[in-house]
Design an enzyme around this catalytic site. Sequence first.
Site, PDB file in Angstrom:
ATOM      1  N   SER A 186       0.822  -1.229   0.032  1.00  0.00           N
ATOM      2  CA  SER A 186      -0.065  -0.127   0.022  1.00  0.00           C
ATOM      3  C   SER A 186       0.929   1.129  -0.032  1.00  0.00           C
ATOM      4  CB  SER A 186      -0.949   0.122   1.092  1.00  0.00           C
ATOM      5  OG  SER A 186      -1.870  -0.951   1.110  1.00  0.00           O
ATOM      6  N   ASP A 439      -8.005  -6.099  -6.523  1.00  0.00           N
ATOM      7  CA  ASP A 439      -7.689  -5.128  -5.575  1.00  0.00           C
ATOM      8  C   ASP A 439      -7.945  -3.827  -6.283  1.00  0.00           C
ATOM      9  OD1 ASP A 439      -6.678  -3.350  -3.676  1.00  0.00           O
ATOM     10  OD2 ASP A 439      -4.207  -3.760  -4.100  1.00  0.00           O
ATOM     11  N   HIS A 464      -5.935  -6.976  -1.774  1.00  0.00           N
ATOM     12  CA  HIS A 464      -4.815  -6.073  -1.494  1.00  0.00           C
ATOM     13  C   HIS A 464      -3.676  -6.829  -1.047  1.00  0.00           C
ATOM     14  CE1 HIS A 464      -3.804  -2.214  -1.329  1.00  0.00           C
ATOM     15  NE2 HIS A 464      -3.611  -1.999   0.165  1.00  0.00           N
TER      16      HIS A 464
END
Length: 501
Positions: A186, A439, A464
């Site tokens: 991320s 994702d 993710h």
Amino acid sequence: MELNLKAGSPGGGMSAWKVVLLLVGVQCLHVVALKSQLFTRGDALDYSSRKAVDYKTFYLNQKIDHFGFFENGTFKQRYLVADQHWHQAGGPILFYTGNEGDITWFCNNTGFMWQVAEELGAMLVFAEHRYYGDSMPFGPDSYSDSKHLNYLSSEQALADFAVLIRELKGSWPGARSSAVIAVGGSYGGMLAAWLRMKYPSVVVGALAASAPIWQFPGMVPCGDFHRIVSQDFAASGPNCDVNIRRSWGAIDKIASTAEGLAWLSGTFSLCAPLKSRPDSVAFKEWLQETWVNLAMVDYPYEASFLQPLPAWPVQAVCRHLGFDSSVSDYKLLQGVSEAARVYYNYTGTTACLNTSSTATGSLGFLGWYYQACTEMVMPLCTDGVQDMFEPQAWDFQAFSDECQALFGVRPRASWAETQYGGKDLSAHSNIIFSNGGLDPWSGGGVTRNISDSVVAIVIPQGAHHLDLRYDNERDPPAVRRARALEVDYFKAWVRQARRAP
């Protein structure tokens, strides 16, 4: 300037735009509306797939400002070290580039690093991002006003990481010649890639998992994120996305009367009953955030990353939303309520649903809001046609005005592109960008090879940063291949570094 977080104030309700919150570790990137007061979220560590980990905690004195000479203060940056498998002088170091939260959360949830440490003979280092966890540049005053927040930026964080790596290699016996590989997911994945780009002499390579480094103005369409969310729901059950799209109008109709608000509150077992039209708007935002979260954590096994969830949770949700076009608004919303309970009450122990809570409390929401209001400007929009959400345009001016009201700052829309090179990555090397096809953040990620050494790994059934999680017997074959390929790249980078003069 004091931060304007009072309910009802101009900065208290960011209804005109969405703030992007990037979470990592078993990271996740999270879309939230900045409302009249900050959400309170309970801790939700994912113990279901976590193994016992053992590390030591250290602190390094870091400069508050790496790029100026007036502010000479320092602060203690926390970092965690695990060297159980690091037995050879010059052995590699896997360096986790901490993102917007407590570093112990990321340490405990990034199973991939723990599982490959023995094979690589690697030391693990987890570095905390300034202004999060225990790493507060001004102690309890760090968030007191915009003056104290001024040193919260990705550039300062990257400099912290570079200084820490040099200090480690200079002071840890046997580490001087160690090859260091940055790892993150991320926002942490963005930092891992940028660390390799900005400080190539410090790290020999980077794994950037689910890192939306192109989710900035003008780089990718602002609607891609929610389009991918909707595709996940469309593929997970008949009419699932169609009925979620229909639900917004059904909520508006039923919420137009006091009786309807009471019915919605009872049907959804809300902890705080809906009382007014603004309450119903916030209720819809809560549901939108719920569907987004589910797409991000659509893992093939039971997990408790944001909430305790079943395997393939989007499929579980869609089993409640398979109505045909003749369904009534009330029946439709009863199905939506059951779908929401998959996310909020899978364990069956939740007495009521709290519309102020959707995820983990281990993340620094206010810090990320500030970063979104300065350099991390990530446009998101919906059109209700290519996605299952109500139309909402990206309005940079409204976004900027809300940031000014809240923090007394205005965002620099193009700064990330200027600072990190935008979509031109041709000058860089030794970076892996991994993305999952499920994702939504893959829309802002690198999903094609840029060169022989700046490569993309796409995991079609991956949510993710699935590749950074501990392995699981229900992992799809593609993520197993991805992890093996990532380790192969790590080994090649270490060999390359050892051959260097």
